[in-house]
Every structure is written in structure tokens, then in C-alpha cells.
Design a protein around this motif. Structure first.
Motif, PDB file in Angstrom:
ATOM      1  N   MET A   1      -8.035  -5.812   3.355  1.00 48.67           N
ATOM      2  CA  MET A   1      -6.944  -6.048   4.310  1.00 48.67           C
ATOM      3  C   MET A   1      -7.379  -5.573   5.688  1.00 48.67           C
ATOM      4  SD  MET A   1      -4.676  -2.910   2.888  1.00 48.67           S
ATOM      5  CE  MET A   1      -5.589  -3.046   1.348  1.00 48.67           C
ATOM      6  N   ASP A   2      -6.626  -6.020   6.711  1.00 46.90           N
ATOM      7  CA  ASP A   2      -6.927  -5.569   8.073  1.00 46.90           C
ATOM      8  C   ASP A   2      -6.415  -4.154   8.312  1.00 46.90           C
ATOM      9  OD1 ASP A   2      -8.078  -8.047   8.811  1.00 46.90           O
ATOM     10  OD2 ASP A   2      -6.084  -8.883   9.204  1.00 46.90           O
ATOM     11  N   VAL A   3      -5.174  -3.907   7.885  1.00 46.66           N
ATOM     12  CA  VAL A   3      -4.536  -2.622   8.199  1.00 46.66           C
ATOM     13  C   VAL A   3      -3.818  -2.077   6.971  1.00 46.66           C
ATOM     14  CG1 VAL A   3      -2.948  -1.408   9.736  1.00 46.66           C
ATOM     15  CG2 VAL A   3      -4.153  -3.442  10.563  1.00 46.66           C
ATOM     16  N   LEU A   4      -4.038  -0.803   6.711  1.00 44.60           N
ATOM     17  CA  LEU A   4      -3.307  -0.082   5.674  1.00 44.60           C
ATOM     18  C   LEU A   4      -2.441   0.960   6.366  1.00 44.60           C
ATOM     19  CD1 LEU A   4      -2.745   0.681   2.700  1.00 44.60           C
ATOM     20  CD2 LEU A   4      -4.707   2.215   2.831  1.00 44.60           C
ATOM     21  N   ILE A   5      -1.136   0.897   6.147  1.00 46.02           N
ATOM     22  CA  ILE A   5      -0.202   1.837   6.756  1.00 46.02           C
ATOM     23  C   ILE A   5       0.309   2.787   5.685  1.00 46.02           C
ATOM     24  CG2 ILE A   5       1.983   2.100   8.003  1.00 46.02           C
ATOM     25  CD1 ILE A   5       1.549  -0.725   9.117  1.00 46.02           C
ATOM     26  N   ILE A   6       0.160   4.080   5.939  1.00 46.97           N
ATOM     27  CA  ILE A   6       0.670   5.095   5.015  1.00 46.97           C
ATOM     28  C   ILE A   6       2.027   5.545   5.536  1.00 46.97           C
ATOM     29  CG2 ILE A   6       0.229   7.314   3.925  1.00 46.97           C
ATOM     30  CD1 ILE A   6      -2.743   6.919   4.591  1.00 46.97           C
ATOM     31  N   GLY A   7       3.077   5.152   4.839  1.00 47.29           N
ATOM     32  CA  GLY A   7       4.435   5.502   5.257  1.00 47.29           C
ATOM     33  C   GLY A   7       5.284   4.268   5.463  1.00 47.29           C
ATOM     34  N   GLY A   8       6.339   4.124   4.663  1.00 45.94           N
ATOM     35  CA  GLY A   8       7.206   2.956   4.740  1.00 45.94           C
ATOM     36  C   GLY A   8       8.556   3.237   5.359  1.00 45.94           C
ATOM     37  N   GLY A   9       8.609   4.241   6.230  1.00 46.00           N
ATOM     38  CA  GLY A   9       9.842   4.497   6.977  1.00 46.00           C
ATOM     39  C   GLY A   9       9.955   3.535   8.136  1.00 46.00           C
ATOM     40  N   ILE A  10      10.859   3.827   9.071  1.00 44.44           N
ATOM     41  CA  ILE A  10      11.104   2.873  10.146  1.00 44.44           C
ATOM     42  C   ILE A  10       9.899   2.726  11.074  1.00 44.44           C
ATOM     43  CG2 ILE A  10      12.152   4.530  11.765  1.00 44.44           C
ATOM     44  CD1 ILE A  10      14.161   2.178  12.416  1.00 44.44           C
ATOM     45  N   THR A  20       1.949  -7.973  11.597  1.00 41.35           N
ATOM     46  CA  THR A  20       1.973  -9.231  10.847  1.00 41.35           C
ATOM     47  C   THR A  20       2.355 -10.395  11.754  1.00 41.35           C
ATOM     48  OG1 THR A  20       4.220  -8.683  10.105  1.00 41.35           O
ATOM     49  CG2 THR A  20       2.417  -8.220   8.583  1.00 41.35           C
ATOM     50  N   LYS A  21       3.201 -10.139  12.737  1.00 47.29           N
ATOM     51  CA  LYS A  21       3.530 -11.181  13.710  1.00 47.29           C
ATOM     52  C   LYS A  21       2.286 -11.629  14.468  1.00 47.29           C
ATOM     53  CE  LYS A  21       6.854 -10.453  16.552  1.00 47.29           C
ATOM     54  NZ  LYS A  21       7.744  -9.714  17.471  1.00 47.29           N
ATOM     55  N   ARG A  22       1.340 -10.720  14.627  1.00 48.39           N
ATOM     56  CA  ARG A  22       0.107 -11.018  15.361  1.00 48.39           C
ATOM     57  C   ARG A  22      -1.001 -11.544  14.450  1.00 48.39           C
ATOM     58  NH1 ARG A  22      -0.354  -6.279  20.012  1.00 48.39           N
ATOM     59  NH2 ARG A  22       1.888  -6.082  20.414  1.00 48.39           N
ATOM     60  N   GLY A  23      -0.658 -11.746  13.180  1.00 45.55           N
ATOM     61  CA  GLY A  23      -1.605 -12.375  12.276  1.00 45.55           C
ATOM     62  C   GLY A  23      -2.433 -11.447  11.415  1.00 45.55           C
ATOM     63  N   ALA A  24      -2.166 -10.148  11.459  1.00 43.94           N
ATOM     64  CA  ALA A  24      -2.944  -9.199  10.662  1.00 43.94           C
ATOM     65  C   ALA A  24      -2.475  -9.193   9.212  1.00 43.94           C
ATOM     66  CB  ALA A  24      -2.827  -7.796  11.256  1.00 43.94           C
ATOM     67  N   SER A  25      -3.397  -8.928   8.306  1.00 48.23           N
ATOM     68  CA  SER A  25      -3.021  -8.708   6.906  1.00 48.23           C
ATOM     69  C   SER A  25      -2.752  -7.218   6.735  1.00 48.23           C
ATOM     70  CB  SER A  25      -4.130  -9.171   5.965  1.00 48.23           C
ATOM     71  OG  SER A  25      -5.337  -8.484   6.215  1.00 48.23           O
ATOM     72  N   VAL A  26      -1.569  -6.886   6.236  1.00 51.46           N
ATOM     73  CA  VAL A  26      -1.092  -5.504   6.235  1.00 51.46           C
ATOM     74  C   VAL A  26      -0.580  -5.113   4.857  1.00 51.46           C
ATOM     75  CG1 VAL A  26       0.580  -3.887   7.235  1.00 51.46           C
ATOM     76  CG2 VAL A  26      -0.439  -5.656   8.676  1.00 51.46           C
ATOM     77  N   VAL A  27      -0.943  -3.916   4.438  1.00 49.31           N
ATOM     78  CA  VAL A  27      -0.372  -3.308   3.244  1.00 49.31           C
ATOM     79  C   VAL A  27       0.241  -1.967   3.650  1.00 49.31           C
ATOM     80  CG1 VAL A  27      -0.845  -2.261   0.995  1.00 49.31           C
ATOM     81  CG2 VAL A  27      -1.895  -4.447   1.598  1.00 49.31           C
ATOM     82  N   MET A 162       7.679  -8.011   5.417  1.00 41.10           N
ATOM     83  CA  MET A 162       7.364  -8.712   4.169  1.00 41.10           C
ATOM     84  C   MET A 162       7.454 -10.227   4.358  1.00 41.10           C
ATOM     85  SD  MET A 162       9.443  -6.427   1.356  1.00 41.10           S
ATOM     86  CE  MET A 162       9.509  -4.638   1.500  1.00 41.10           C
ATOM     87  N   ALA A 163       8.483 -10.665   5.090  1.00 42.77           N
ATOM     88  CA  ALA A 163       8.659 -12.096   5.333  1.00 42.77           C
ATOM     89  C   ALA A 163       7.469 -12.680   6.096  1.00 42.77           C
ATOM     90  CB  ALA A 163       9.954 -12.337   6.098  1.00 42.77           C
ATOM     91  N   LYS A 164       6.823 -11.829   6.906  1.00 41.61           N
ATOM     92  CA  LYS A 164       5.656 -12.259   7.668  1.00 41.61           C
ATOM     93  C   LYS A 164       4.356 -12.067   6.895  1.00 41.61           C
ATOM     94  CE  LYS A 164       7.102 -13.799  11.659  1.00 41.61           C
ATOM     95  NZ  LYS A 164       6.707 -15.147  12.138  1.00 41.61           N
ATOM     96  N   GLY A 165       4.458 -11.540   5.656  1.00 42.22           N
ATOM     97  CA  GLY A 165       3.274 -11.443   4.810  1.00 42.22           C
ATOM     98  C   GLY A 165       2.806 -10.055   4.455  1.00 42.22           C
ATOM     99  N   ALA A 166       3.447  -9.014   4.983  1.00 41.40           N
ATOM    100  CA  ALA A 166       3.045  -7.650   4.642  1.00 41.40           C
ATOM    101  C   ALA A 166       3.378  -7.355   3.185  1.00 41.40           C
ATOM    102  CB  ALA A 166       3.736  -6.646   5.553  1.00 41.40           C
ATOM    103  N   GLY A 341       6.072   0.077  17.472  1.00 35.49           N
ATOM    104  CA  GLY A 341       5.347  -0.980  16.787  1.00 35.49           C
ATOM    105  C   GLY A 341       4.466  -1.762  17.738  1.00 35.49           C
ATOM    106  N   ARG A 342       4.981  -2.057  18.910  1.00 25.59           N
ATOM    107  CA  ARG A 342       4.215  -2.830  19.893  1.00 25.59           C
ATOM    108  C   ARG A 342       3.057  -2.026  20.467  1.00 25.59           C
ATOM    109  NH1 ARG A 342       8.644  -6.383  23.409  1.00 25.59           N
ATOM    110  NH2 ARG A 342       9.787  -7.223  21.606  1.00 25.59           N
ATOM    111  N   CYS A 343       3.320  -0.767  20.814  1.00 25.53           N
ATOM    112  CA  CYS A 343       2.275   0.066  21.408  1.00 25.53           C
ATOM    113  C   CYS A 343       1.115   0.285  20.437  1.00 25.53           C
ATOM    114  CB  CYS A 343       2.849   1.411  21.843  1.00 25.53           C
ATOM    115  SG  CYS A 343       3.946   1.324  23.276  1.00 25.53           S
ATOM    116  N   VAL A 344       1.434   0.614  19.196  1.00 29.60           N
ATOM    117  CA  VAL A 344       0.375   0.871  18.213  1.00 29.60           C
ATOM    118  C   VAL A 344      -0.421  -0.404  17.936  1.00 29.60           C
ATOM    119  CG1 VAL A 344      -0.092   1.577  15.834  1.00 29.60           C
ATOM    120  CG2 VAL A 344       1.621   2.799  17.186  1.00 29.60           C
ATOM    121  N   SER A 345       0.253  -1.539  17.887  1.00 27.19           N
ATOM    122  CA  SER A 345      -0.448  -2.801  17.672  1.00 27.19           C
ATOM    123  C   SER A 345      -1.382  -3.110  18.824  1.00 27.19           C
ATOM    124  CB  SER A 345       0.568  -3.940  17.482  1.00 27.19           C
ATOM    125  OG  SER A 345       1.361  -3.717  16.331  1.00 27.19           O
TER     126      SER A 345
END
Length: 373
Positions: A1-10, A20-27, A162-166, A341-345
Motif C-alpha cells: 500500500m502507499d500509506v499505512l495509518i495507525i489510529g482510526g480516530g477522527i 484516498t481522494k488524491r488517489g493513494a492506497s490507504v490502510v 472507505m467509500a474512496k477505497g481505504a 487531513g489536507r496538511c498531512v497529505s
């Protein structure tokens, strides 16, 4: 995957949504279920003006995040059909003592210089006209700040991602990293190892334990916040009421009031203490006496991530450039979710971020941060 995020909070979910909006594959991996912990426990205030009373590096991000929320909510609804409760009736910041009044007038003057159209001073009579159930003798600062349902918003970010593929992996806890040739290539979890080009650690108050695995000390600590909610037969408040003594009363849908919050530092315990609820209800009824006759609904607690200097960590690990630390939003995680979300991306993609991110560096000067050798 492109990005692995640890933490499913907000915060983790908002980053996943933007990437995912920018096309990355994310888990996204989450040790419990998405949108739990502090994300679902928050009262949901978007208090850009009520929260900050002096110059702070977060102010530009807070104002921008607040401004884009209507568009973000529309986008989330289109993808998820989750209706996030949104209240635009503003916020009343009150003083309950003369000392608090003096501080509140300074708070008002600070914002009157910066954004005079977004704040105004109300006399006690004007407060009574707007909110007749509020007891007030010093007047109040009115701000345009909004509030949302934090749990709905957190779930909406996760499901939109998730709808965008995460892909979200619940009940999957990260406990170590896989390092090859001075690069972090993966994460060891309770459900096996996962590999990614980039790794983002965004697990709130639990982030320092993982950062230590990469020899980075973060100067932050957990702060337990306890809340109580009550139900009223008829609406008592339109606007959110936030007293300078720390008590806030937030009107929600269906005549529900959320009252918060305690601040118990260095505690991961999720229990709710009777003394805390007694203090909150006492303060609340001093401000809105009719609360004494409301119907008790429930109590809960959340663990907020606080940094020593009160500024979040948003930036790359000093040794491993593909690892990002995003945590420490404390009371402003809901408010800052949209812009974080925008800044980190942008940072992950190597783009120029439209804000000065230097104050948020995990190795900022003056904090005594250090890599362990």
C-alpha cells in the motif's frame, strides 16, 4: 500500500479520506473500532474564537478548518449519507467572577483586533434576551463558532475514506516497526505484519509509546475528560454556553445538553468519578439553573492527547522521512480535523503546505525532544 495509518480516530480518518481522494492506497489500523476514544467522547465544538485568547500557531489552521467545514460536511454526506448534526447558533463565552470578567474582556479585545465581524460583546440584558435561561451578571462574548456531533463526524470521515477505497482493520494493534536499511518499511501488528511506503502515527494519547519504538521521545501526556448529558422537555439553549471556569453546555438534537468537561492529567482510566460529575452539574446549574430539573441521561470519559507546550505534533520523524507523527490536538481535534487531513497529505506528497508548520515539528526547539541512540 502507499500509506499505512495507525489510529482510526477522527484525525487518522480525516487523513485517510484526503489521501484516498488524491488517489493513494490507504490502510488504517485501529486497536478498537473506528471513531472511538476521544473522537466520539468530544462535545464537538468548533471553537476557533472561543478557544484561543492570545497569539497561537494553531489559529491560522483553526480558522481555515472552521471555514471549510460546510463544504466538508456536504462532501461527507454525498459519500456516506450520514447526517452530521450541525449547529450554527454561535457560542456565548461567560465570566462567573470579576477575575474571569477581566480575562474575558482581554479575550474579546484580542479577537476584536483580528476579526471584528466574528465576535461581539453582549451586555447582561442582551444575553438575557438571547438566552433567557442563562444566569449572567457580567455580560458575555458572543462568537460565530459552531458545533457538530463529534461521533457522527468521526464516523463520516471513516466511511467516506472507505467509500474512496481505504481499508480499515479494526481490533488490530500496532506494537513495533520493521526497519530495513535505515527506513521503516512496515508495522508489526497483532494480526500480522503490514508494509507501506509511508506510515502515519495518529493514535492520540497512545502515540508516544509507538514513537519510542523509533527512538523518539514526545513530550505529551493523556488528559481524561469526563462529561455528562441531560435531557430537557423543551429547549433550554440555542447557543453553546462556555464559562471561563471551564464548564461548557452544548445543546444537541432532541433537547439534549452535553455538559463538560473535567481535565484529569496523566490518566488513561476511562472510569467516571462521581466528584467530577457533581462539580460539572454544580457549575452548569449555576449558569443555567433549569438544568437542576432536567432528566439525567448518561456519563462518559475520553482520553485527550496533550503536549507539554499545548501545540500538536504534525510532521515527519527526524530520522525516518517516510514516518509522520500526527497527534496532540487535545481539545481541538474535531475543529482541526478538516485541515489536518489536507496538511498531512500535502506534506506526504512533498507539496508546499499553505501554513507555517515549523511550530508543529516533532523535534521543535525548546521542548527537549531527543532521539535515543
Amino acid at each position: 500500500m502507499d500509506v499505512l495509518i495507525i489510529g482510526g480516530g477522527i484525525i487518522g480518518s480525516s487523513i485517510a479520506f484526503e489521501l484516498t481522494k488524491r488517489g493513494a492506497s490507504v490502510v488504517v489500523i485501529e486497536r478498537g473500532a473506528p471513531a472511538q476514544e476521544a473522537s466520539s467522547a468530544a462535545a464537538g465544538m468548533l471553537g476557533a474564537h472561543s478557544e484561543f485568547s492570545t497569539d497561537h500557531p494553531l489559529i491560522p489552521l483553526a480558522l481555515k478548518s472552521q471555514a471549510i467545514f460546510p463544504d466538508v460536511l456536504a462532501e461527507l454526506y454525498e459519500l456516506t449519507h450520514i447526517v452530521v448534526h450541525w449547529n450554527e447558533t454561535g457560542m456565548l463565552k461567560l465570566a462567573t467572577t470579576m477575575e474571569e470578567y477581566e480575562k474575558l474582556t482581554e479575550h474579546y479585545e484580542f479577537w476584536r483586533r483580528i476579526q471584528p465581524t466574528h465576535v461581539r460583546w453582549l451586555t447582561a440584558d442582551e444575553v438575557a434576551q438571547i438566552e433567557p435561561h442563562v444566569r449572567n451578571e457580567y455580560g458575555a462574548m458572543y462568537t460565530i463558532d459552531q458545533q457538530v456531533d463529534a461521533e457522527q463526524l468521526s464516523l463520516a470521515f471513516a466511511r467516506a475514506a472507505m467509500a474512496k477505497g481505504a481499508k480499515f482493520l479494526s481490533y488490530t494493534e500496532a506494537y513495533d516497526f520493521i526497519v530495513e536499511h535505515e527506513r521503516v518499511v512496515g508495522v508489526k501488528t497483532t494480526n500480522g505484519s503490514l508494509y507501506a511506503e509511508h506510515i502515519i502515527i495518529a493514535c492520540g494519547a497512545w502515540t508516544p509509546m509507538l514513537a519510542e519504538k523509533l527512538r523518539l521521545s514526545l513530550h505529551m501526556y493523556p488528559v481524561k475528560g469526563e462529561c455528562v448529558s441531560v435531557m430537557t422537555e423543551t429547549p433550554l439553549l440555542q447557543a453553546t454556553v462556555f464559562a471561563k471556569n471551564g464548564c461548557y453546555i452544548v445543546p444537541k438534537a432532541n433537547n439534549r445538553l452535553v455538559i463538560g468537561a473535567s481535565a484529569i492529567a496523566h490518566s488513561f482510566a476511562k472510569n467516571v468519578q462521581t466528584c467530577s460529575i457533581h462539580q460539572l452539574l454544580t457549575r452548569a446549574t449555576q449558569i443555567v439553573p433549569a438544568i437542576a430539573h432536567c432528566t439525567f441521561e448518561k456519563t462518559w470519559a475520553g482520553i485527550r492527547p496533550q503536549t507539554k507546550d499545548g501545540v500538536p505534533y504534525i510532521g515527519a520523524h527526524p530520522q525516518y522521512a517516510n514516518v509522520f507523527i500526527v497527534t496532540g490536538h487535545y481539545r481541538n481535534g474535531i475543529l482541526l480535523s478538516a485541515i489536518t487531513g489536507r496538511c498531512v497529505s500535502d506534506m506526504l506528497e512533498g507539496k508546499e503546505v499553505p501554513f507555517d508548520m515549523t511550530p508543529f515539528s516533532p523535534t521543535r526547539k525548546g521542548e527537549g525532544h531527543a532521539l535515543h541512540h
